[in-house]
Design an enzyme around this catalytic site. Structure first.
Site, PDB file in Angstrom:
ATOM      1  N   ARG A 103       0.844  -1.194   0.000  1.00 55.71           N
ATOM      2  CA  ARG A 103       0.000   0.000   0.000  1.00 55.71           C
ATOM      3  C   ARG A 103       0.868   1.228   0.000  1.00 55.71           C
ATOM      4  O   ARG A 103       1.696   1.390   0.897  1.00 55.71           O
ATOM      5  CB  ARG A 103      -0.850   0.050   1.274  1.00 55.71           C
ATOM      6  CG  ARG A 103      -2.076  -0.755   1.220  1.00 55.71           C
ATOM      7  CD  ARG A 103      -3.181  -0.174   2.065  1.00 55.71           C
ATOM      8  NE  ARG A 103      -2.901  -0.077   3.485  1.00 55.71           N
ATOM      9  CZ  ARG A 103      -3.796   0.349   4.359  1.00 55.71           C
ATOM     10  NH1 ARG A 103      -4.992   0.712   3.949  1.00 55.71           N
ATOM     11  NH2 ARG A 103      -3.501   0.427   5.632  1.00 55.71           N
ATOM     12  N   THR A 107      -1.266   7.453  -1.048  1.00 50.54           N
ATOM     13  CA  THR A 107      -2.466   7.341  -1.888  1.00 50.54           C
ATOM     14  C   THR A 107      -3.332   6.141  -1.508  1.00 50.54           C
ATOM     15  O   THR A 107      -4.475   6.041  -1.954  1.00 50.54           O
ATOM     16  CB  THR A 107      -2.052   7.160  -3.365  1.00 50.54           C
ATOM     17  OG1 THR A 107      -1.341   5.907  -3.473  1.00 50.54           O
ATOM     18  CG2 THR A 107      -1.145   8.277  -3.839  1.00 50.54           C
ATOM     19  N   ASP A 202       1.988  -6.597  10.608  1.00 52.96           N
ATOM     20  CA  ASP A 202       2.842  -6.284  11.767  1.00 52.96           C
ATOM     21  C   ASP A 202       2.506  -7.179  12.948  1.00 52.96           C
ATOM     22  O   ASP A 202       3.401  -7.646  13.660  1.00 52.96           O
ATOM     23  CB  ASP A 202       2.674  -4.814  12.173  1.00 52.96           C
ATOM     24  CG  ASP A 202       3.413  -3.867  11.234  1.00 52.96           C
ATOM     25  OD1 ASP A 202       4.271  -4.347  10.464  1.00 52.96           O
ATOM     26  OD2 ASP A 202       3.114  -2.660  11.263  1.00 52.96           O
TER      27      ASP A 202
HETATM   28  N1  URA Z   1      -4.550  -3.514   6.617  1.00 51.98           N
HETATM   29  C1  URA Z   1      -4.332  -3.889   7.900  1.00 51.98           C
HETATM   30  O1  URA Z   1      -3.432  -4.679   8.186  1.00 51.98           O
HETATM   31  N2  URA Z   1      -5.130  -3.372   8.862  1.00 51.98           N
HETATM   32  C2  URA Z   1      -6.138  -2.518   8.600  1.00 51.98           C
HETATM   33  O2  URA Z   1      -6.844  -2.113   9.527  1.00 51.98           O
HETATM   34  C3  URA Z   1      -6.350  -2.140   7.256  1.00 51.98           C
HETATM   35  C4  URA Z   1      -5.536  -2.664   6.280  1.00 51.98           C
END
Ligand code: URA
Length: 208
Positions: A103, A107, A202
């Site tokens: 991600r 953006t 994470d």
């Molecule tokens: N990705 C994640 O790991 N957690 C979220 O809350 C949204 C996207």
């Protein structure tokens, strides 16, 4: 096609522990693997069966076996791998695709950095796995990529979904059913699911 919420009590119980910020990385990882077995049970519930003649120690029988080519689990890296492990326990003969998308934090767009899948996707059921259906950017991109490689029979399996993500996803891919353990309240301004469980990658791998 629509959305199936897997509201089995064991799924809901395990999900609550996973949401708790005090839950350790080791427990989070184990619980995701356990939940994936229960979600996998639901997402494969209507797989087609055929029969095969076998000899039991007692007699010959026509016994049910899965029909068609082996299915594919497509893991959206890296958090998808947390669901993948348990699903492969459930269906050890499944093929695996890996789709690397990250991600862009500005953006929130999905950027591809890796793609490897079996070549004959057209003949197989492809179950795409990623724990969090948030903005749906990566989910939509992953499905587009798989469709571009010939997949026509797809399902999307996640752990948590945001209403905004479901809306965007089902608009982009109305032919792809979604399976999730829960639909949360909304997305926050940073694209996190609320109340959610934080960053699944994470929490799974102990990074930050
Ligand atoms: N990705 C994640 O790991 N957690 C979220 O809350 C949204 C996207």
């Amino acid at each position: 096609m629509g959305v199936t919420v897997v509201d089995h009590p064991l799924v809901q119980h395990k999900l609550t522990i996973m949401r708790d910020k005090e839950t350790s990385t080791a427990s989070f990882r184990r619980l995701l693997r356990e939940i994936s077995l229960l979600l996998g049970y639901e997402v494969t519930r209507d797989l087609e069966l055929t029969t095969k003649t076998i000899e039991t120690p007692i007699e010959t029988m026509e016994a049910p076996i899965l029909e068609g080519k082996k299915l594919v689990f497509a893991s959206v890296l890296r958090a998808g791998n947390g669901l993948l492990e348990g699903l492969l326990d459930l269906v050890p003969a499944a093929r695996v695709a890996h789709i690397g998308l990250y991600r862009d934090h500005e953006t929130l767009e999905a950027i591809e950095y890796f793609f490897k899948a079996p070549s004959d996707l057209a003949d197989r059921l492809v179950i795409v796995v990623d724990p969090m259906l948030a903005t749906a950017n990566s989910a939509i991109a992953a499905i587009e990529k798989l469709k571009g490689r010939g997949a026509t029979n797809l399902r999307y399996l996640c752990l948590l979904a945001a209403p905004e993500g479901i809306e965007r996803f089902t608009k982009a891919h109305p032919d792809v059913p979604v399976y999730t353990a829960a639909i949360d309240r909304h997305l926050n301004e940073k694209g996190y699911i609320v109340p959610g469980l934080g960053d699944a990658g994470d929490r799974l791998y102990g990074t930050k």
